[in-house]
Design a protein around this motif. Structure first.
Motif, PDB file in Angstrom:
ATOM      1  N   ALA A   1      51.146  48.506  27.192  1.00 11.41           N
ATOM      2  CA  ALA A   1      50.182  48.825  27.833  1.00 11.41           C
ATOM      3  C   ALA A   1      49.990  47.664  28.600  1.00 11.41           C
ATOM      4  O   ALA A   1      49.572  46.747  28.166  1.00 11.41           O
ATOM      5  CB  ALA A   1      49.390  48.706  26.430  1.00 11.41           C
ATOM      6  N   ASN A   2      49.149  47.917  30.049  1.00 15.58           N
ATOM      7  CA  ASN A   2      48.602  47.342  30.698  1.00 15.58           C
ATOM      8  C   ASN A   2      47.010  47.206  30.733  1.00 15.58           C
ATOM      9  O   ASN A   2      46.923  48.203  31.072  1.00 15.58           O
ATOM     10  CB  ASN A   2      49.021  46.772  31.851  1.00 15.58           C
ATOM     11  CG  ASN A   2      50.846  46.449  31.500  1.00 15.58           C
ATOM     12  OD1 ASN A   2      50.460  45.564  31.307  1.00 15.58           O
ATOM     13  ND2 ASN A   2      51.531  47.590  31.999  1.00 15.58           N
ATOM     14  N   PHE A   3      46.137  46.362  30.946  1.00 16.98           N
ATOM     15  CA  PHE A   3      44.589  45.890  30.945  1.00 16.98           C
ATOM     16  C   PHE A   3      44.182  45.493  31.761  1.00 16.98           C
ATOM     17  O   PHE A   3      44.409  43.492  32.087  1.00 16.98           O
ATOM     18  CB  PHE A   3      43.993  45.745  28.887  1.00 16.98           C
ATOM     19  CG  PHE A   3      42.354  45.602  29.315  1.00 16.98           C
ATOM     20  CD1 PHE A   3      42.213  46.508  29.556  1.00 16.98           C
ATOM     21  CD2 PHE A   3      41.855  44.144  29.597  1.00 16.98           C
ATOM     22  CE1 PHE A   3      40.233  46.458  29.177  1.00 16.98           C
ATOM     23  CE2 PHE A   3      41.065  44.144  29.928  1.00 16.98           C
ATOM     24  CZ  PHE A   3      39.618  45.507  29.817  1.00 16.98           C
ATOM     25  N   PHE A   4      43.303  45.430  32.851  1.00 16.46           N
ATOM     26  CA  PHE A   4      42.762  44.868  34.160  1.00 16.46           C
ATOM     27  C   PHE A   4      41.293  44.735  34.165  1.00 16.46           C
ATOM     28  O   PHE A   4      40.997  46.075  33.894  1.00 16.46           O
ATOM     29  CB  PHE A   4      43.429  45.264  35.124  1.00 16.46           C
ATOM     30  CG  PHE A   4      44.977  44.793  36.013  1.00 16.46           C
ATOM     31  CD1 PHE A   4      45.205  44.224  35.730  1.00 16.46           C
ATOM     32  CD2 PHE A   4      45.672  46.092  34.903  1.00 16.46           C
ATOM     33  CE1 PHE A   4      46.284  43.644  36.702  1.00 16.46           C
ATOM     34  CE2 PHE A   4      46.548  45.845  35.559  1.00 16.46           C
ATOM     35  CZ  PHE A   4      47.180  44.988  36.653  1.00 16.46           C
ATOM     36  N   SER A   5      40.856  43.974  33.728  1.00 16.39           N
ATOM     37  CA  SER A   5      38.756  43.663  33.684  1.00 16.39           C
ATOM     38  C   SER A   5      37.811  42.863  34.766  1.00 16.39           C
ATOM     39  O   SER A   5      38.480  41.938  34.941  1.00 16.39           O
ATOM     40  CB  SER A   5      38.884  43.308  32.522  1.00 16.39           C
ATOM     41  OG  SER A   5      37.788  43.313  32.598  1.00 16.39           O
ATOM     42  N   ASP A   6      37.371  43.850  35.730  1.00 18.22           N
ATOM     43  CA  ASP A   6      36.801  42.614  37.004  1.00 18.22           C
ATOM     44  C   ASP A   6      36.916  42.174  37.807  1.00 18.22           C
ATOM     45  O   ASP A   6      37.297  41.166  37.869  1.00 18.22           O
ATOM     46  CB  ASP A   6      35.614  41.573  36.379  1.00 18.22           C
ATOM     47  CG  ASP A   6      34.919  42.808  35.454  1.00 18.22           C
ATOM     48  OD1 ASP A   6      34.116  43.424  35.749  1.00 18.22           O
ATOM     49  OD2 ASP A   6      34.230  42.339  33.950  1.00 18.22           O
ATOM     50  N   CYS A   7      39.146  42.899  37.911  1.00 24.47           N
ATOM     51  CA  CYS A   7      39.985  42.720  38.723  1.00 24.47           C
ATOM     52  C   CYS A   7      39.150  42.971  39.897  1.00 24.47           C
ATOM     53  O   CYS A   7      38.903  44.153  40.411  1.00 24.47           O
ATOM     54  CB  CYS A   7      40.717  42.891  38.461  1.00 24.47           C
ATOM     55  SG  CYS A   7      41.554  41.989  36.920  1.00 24.47           S
ATOM     56  N   THR A   8      40.253  42.967  40.934  1.00 22.22           N
ATOM     57  CA  THR A   8      40.239  43.318  42.822  1.00 22.22           C
ATOM     58  C   THR A   8      41.181  43.014  43.283  1.00 22.22           C
ATOM     59  O   THR A   8      42.196  41.711  43.570  1.00 22.22           O
ATOM     60  CB  THR A   8      38.973  42.298  43.679  1.00 22.22           C
ATOM     61  OG1 THR A   8      37.939  42.185  42.960  1.00 22.22           O
ATOM     62  CG2 THR A   8      39.058  43.011  45.301  1.00 22.22           C
ATOM     63  N   ILE A   9      42.046  44.218  43.918  1.00 23.88           N
ATOM     64  CA  ILE A   9      43.116  44.121  44.279  1.00 23.88           C
ATOM     65  C   ILE A   9      42.660  44.596  46.033  1.00 23.88           C
ATOM     66  O   ILE A   9      42.372  45.941  46.407  1.00 23.88           O
ATOM     67  CB  ILE A   9      43.751  45.504  43.808  1.00 23.88           C
ATOM     68  CG1 ILE A   9      44.265  44.948  42.318  1.00 23.88           C
ATOM     69  CG2 ILE A   9      45.502  45.557  44.215  1.00 23.88           C
ATOM     70  CD1 ILE A   9      45.041  46.172  41.758  1.00 23.88           C
ATOM     71  N   TYR A  10      43.723  44.196  47.020  1.00 24.56           N
ATOM     72  CA  TYR A  10      42.920  44.568  48.497  1.00 24.56           C
ATOM     73  C   TYR A  10      44.088  44.039  49.314  1.00 24.56           C
ATOM     74  O   TYR A  10      44.504  43.111  49.405  1.00 24.56           O
ATOM     75  CB  TYR A  10      41.481  43.612  49.064  1.00 24.56           C
ATOM     76  CG  TYR A  10      41.095  43.218  48.992  1.00 24.56           C
ATOM     77  CD1 TYR A  10      41.082  42.444  49.746  1.00 24.56           C
ATOM     78  CD2 TYR A  10      40.871  42.178  47.532  1.00 24.56           C
ATOM     79  CE1 TYR A  10      40.034  41.081  50.276  1.00 24.56           C
ATOM     80  CE2 TYR A  10      40.462  41.095  46.960  1.00 24.56           C
ATOM     81  CZ  TYR A  10      40.278  40.497  48.785  1.00 24.56           C
ATOM     82  OH  TYR A  10      39.943  39.240  48.624  1.00 24.56           O
ATOM     83  N   SER A  11      43.320  45.231  50.693  1.00 19.66           N
ATOM     84  CA  SER A  11      44.569  44.244  51.302  1.00 19.66           C
ATOM     85  C   SER A  11      45.833  44.353  51.663  1.00 19.66           C
ATOM     86  O   SER A  11      46.821  43.471  51.865  1.00 19.66           O
ATOM     87  CB  SER A  11      44.600  43.235  52.325  1.00 19.66           C
ATOM     88  OG  SER A  11      44.773  42.684  53.362  1.00 19.66           O
ATOM     89  N   SER A  12      46.799  45.769  50.872  1.00 21.75           N
ATOM     90  CA  SER A  12      48.074  45.955  50.233  1.00 21.75           C
ATOM     91  C   SER A  12      47.922  47.078  50.924  1.00 21.75           C
ATOM     92  O   SER A  12      47.398  47.846  51.161  1.00 21.75           O
ATOM     93  CB  SER A  12      47.946  45.385  48.856  1.00 21.75           C
ATOM     94  OG  SER A  12      48.472  44.076  49.260  1.00 21.75           O
ATOM     95  N   MET A  13      49.470  47.522  50.765  1.00 23.69           N
ATOM     96  CA  MET A  13      50.158  49.163  50.807  1.00 23.69           C
ATOM     97  C   MET A  13      49.705  50.014  50.228  1.00 23.69           C
ATOM     98  O   MET A  13      48.773  51.041  50.270  1.00 23.69           O
ATOM     99  CB  MET A  13      51.871  48.621  51.282  1.00 23.69           C
ATOM    100  CG  MET A  13      51.978  50.423  51.694  1.00 23.69           C
ATOM    101  SD  MET A  13      51.928  51.117  53.402  1.00 23.69           S
ATOM    102  CE  MET A  13      52.850  49.869  54.182  1.00 23.69           C
TER     103      MET A  13
END
Length: 523
Positions: free
Chosen positions: A388-400
């Motif tokens: 399990a992996n958890f992401f909170s209030d993260c941003t991912i941008y400008s990748s493939m």
């Protein structure tokens, strides 16, 4: 691509809510007085951006491990040829504190061939140091390998319980890594990150191959660079079309389809083109129109048809491409619509010959008969961990692709809050192989995640997943929207779909299609 989409994909992190390289300053001289070790005071590090501080930095890290205390690195740019934080003999906590991300910079010297920072932890249950690293920048200088590399546990995995715990990263910047920004190796478990900013790696922003159970809060993954064939030059081919120079031999044949992106210009070369081969490093984009304001950078991503699939001697999937693939061992690819569902997803490849690749760790099954397509790819976040992996209030941008998950035994991903924006082929791609793992995507803004070819990709693609909750998300459609907002491939178990909405930019056409494709809803 519309101007607003281009702006979204390229704007600096400071414009997206979190100032670039800003950390909590620990108090300068006061922090130095309270520390067990000071990098300048006790190890004579220069921090002038020119001197080689490798010996001082490595001595500093070794002393931190030996003492188990709090260690302070004052402001400065400390250049080095590669560092190792080896905590296998520690059972107490370690704190390595900088003067603030952007103030304290550990910078890999050009020409270095290893990782900027390798972390090796102690194995076994309860026998780990879980070091805390805070308020500094790891700069890979575009050379070497990973920015922060959590090494695979090999020598003592059986005797010590089979895993070790990763670090706590707080207000840390990792930029310009020669490969992955942060890499989590096999048997590395239970780390966490607060305010991590990963920018411009040459491969993925974050790769998790470990046991999982990582938490990322308020973190950003921006601008994963290496996707396919880097472009180093664009010129007029003499007939008005664009002639592209590739960084390495392209290995393509005339007539191959490619996706081109990252190139600026009024007319724009972005899109899908057939190529005409000029020589080993030059291609003409047939039908394109060259304009002199194009920037000599970007990527060519071949769209390779898969002609066949078989079992490698090791039991993995060996695929044959219809044309020369041009890949190198260690490259990552995205496989889609391959007959025999579990090979769909992202994989690291081993090159057999110019038309044959092995998909590392992909278990071969009898239905594989070929078909489908293959593209080189980079990801903001790539996960192959069966946990399990958890992401909170993260941003991912400008990748493939923003976030790609492929696991042989299922992976539970929870992404709550934040944004997945401006990624060229899609926002989420989740494929659980052999186990229907449940996932949750809630309160996320998704937009401009399909800019190469209108209508080709969805913001969320699910393959063989368990019941996935997609709740309270905002799909922001800019330019030409994808065919579906969410697309599922059988035997995906079902989707809980609730309180989702979408908006279109004023220049974007209305979204006329159904939001879900191939999806079985769960009540």
């Amino acid at each position: 691509m519309p101007a607003l989409c281009l702006l979204l994909a390229m704007q600096a992190p400071a414009a997206r809510g979190q100032p670039a390289e800003v950390g909590r300053a620990p108090g300068g001289a006061a922090a130095s007085r309270g520390a067990d070790f000071d990098l300048r005071r006790d190890f004579a590090a220069r921090g002038d951006g020119k001197s080689d501080d490798t010996k001082a930095l490595q001595g500093f890290l070794d002393a931190c491990v030996a003492s188990g205390g709090r260690c302070f690195a004052p402001a400065g740019t400390y250049t080095h040829t590669g560092l190792t934080l080896d905590t296998t003999r520690r059972t107490a906590g370690i704190v390595i504190q900088g003067a603030g991300a952007g103030a304290t910079v550990w910078k890999l010297r050009p020409g270095s061939t290893g990782h900027a920072l390798t972390i090796v932890g102690s194995g076994g249950y309860g026998n780990q140091s879980r070091p805390r690293i805070a308020d500094l920048t790891i700069d890979g200088s575009g050379t070497g390998l990973d920015g922060i590399h959590f090494a695979d546990l090999k020598h003592d995995a059986t005797a010590l319980g089979g895993y070790y715990q990763g670090a706590d990263l707080r207000d840390v910047t990792v930029k310009f890594a020669g490969r992955d920004g942060v890499y989590v190796g096999l048997s590395v478990n239970a780390g966490q990150s607060f305010n991590l900013w990963v920018a411009h790696p040459r491969r993925n922003g974050l790769t998790i191959n470990g046991a999982g159970d990582w938490r990322f809060l308020n973190s950003q993954f921006y601008g994963a660079q290496r996707a396919g064939l880097p472009i180093t030059g664009i010129a007029d081919n003499g007939s008005g079309a664009a002639r592209v120079t590739t960084y390495r031999p392209h290995g393509l044949a005339s007539g191959t389809l490619v996706d081109a992106w990252g190139m600026n210009g009024v007319a724009g070369a972005r899109g899908t083109w057939k190529v005409a081969v000029v020589d080993a490093n030059h291609l003409d984009l047939l039908g394109s129109r060259f304009t002199p304001d194009w920037i000599d950078s970007g990527w060519i991503v071949p769209i390779l048809d898969i002609a066949g699939a078989a079992r490698s001697p090791e039991g993995a999937v060996r695929i044959t491409t219809a044309l020369p693939h041009g890949q190198q061992t260690g490259d990552q690819v995205f496989v889609r619509d391959m007959l025999g569902l579990p090979a769909n997803g992202h994989w690291i490849v081993t090159v057999v010959d110019e038309r044959t690749l092995d998909l590392q760790n992909a278990k071969h099954i009898r239905p594989y008969t070929g078909g489908g397509t293959l593209r080189p790819a980079t990801f903001g976040v790539a996960i192959t961990s069966p946990a399990a992996n958890f992401f909170s209030d993260c941003t991912i941008y400008s990748s493939m692709i923003g976030l790609s998950v492929t696991s042989n035994s299922g992976n539970i991903v929870k992404f709550s809050g934040g944004e997945i924006n401006g990624n060229w082929m899609g926002g989420f791609s989740i494929a659980s192989l052999g186990y229907y793992a449940p996932n949750a995507i809630t309160n996320v803004e998704l937009g401009a995640n399909s800019n190469i070819k209108a209508g080709a990709y969805s913001d969320i693609l699910l393959m063989n997943t368990g019941a996935t909750a997609i709740v309270g998300n905002q799909f922001v459609l800019q330019g030409m929207p994808a065919k579906f907002l969410v697309e599922a491939v059988e035997p995906t178990d079902g989707i809980v779909w609730s309180a989702n909405a979408y908006t279109t930019h004023e220049r974007a056409p209305p979204f006329a299609a159904a939001p879900l494709g191939g999806v079985k809803l769960r009540q």
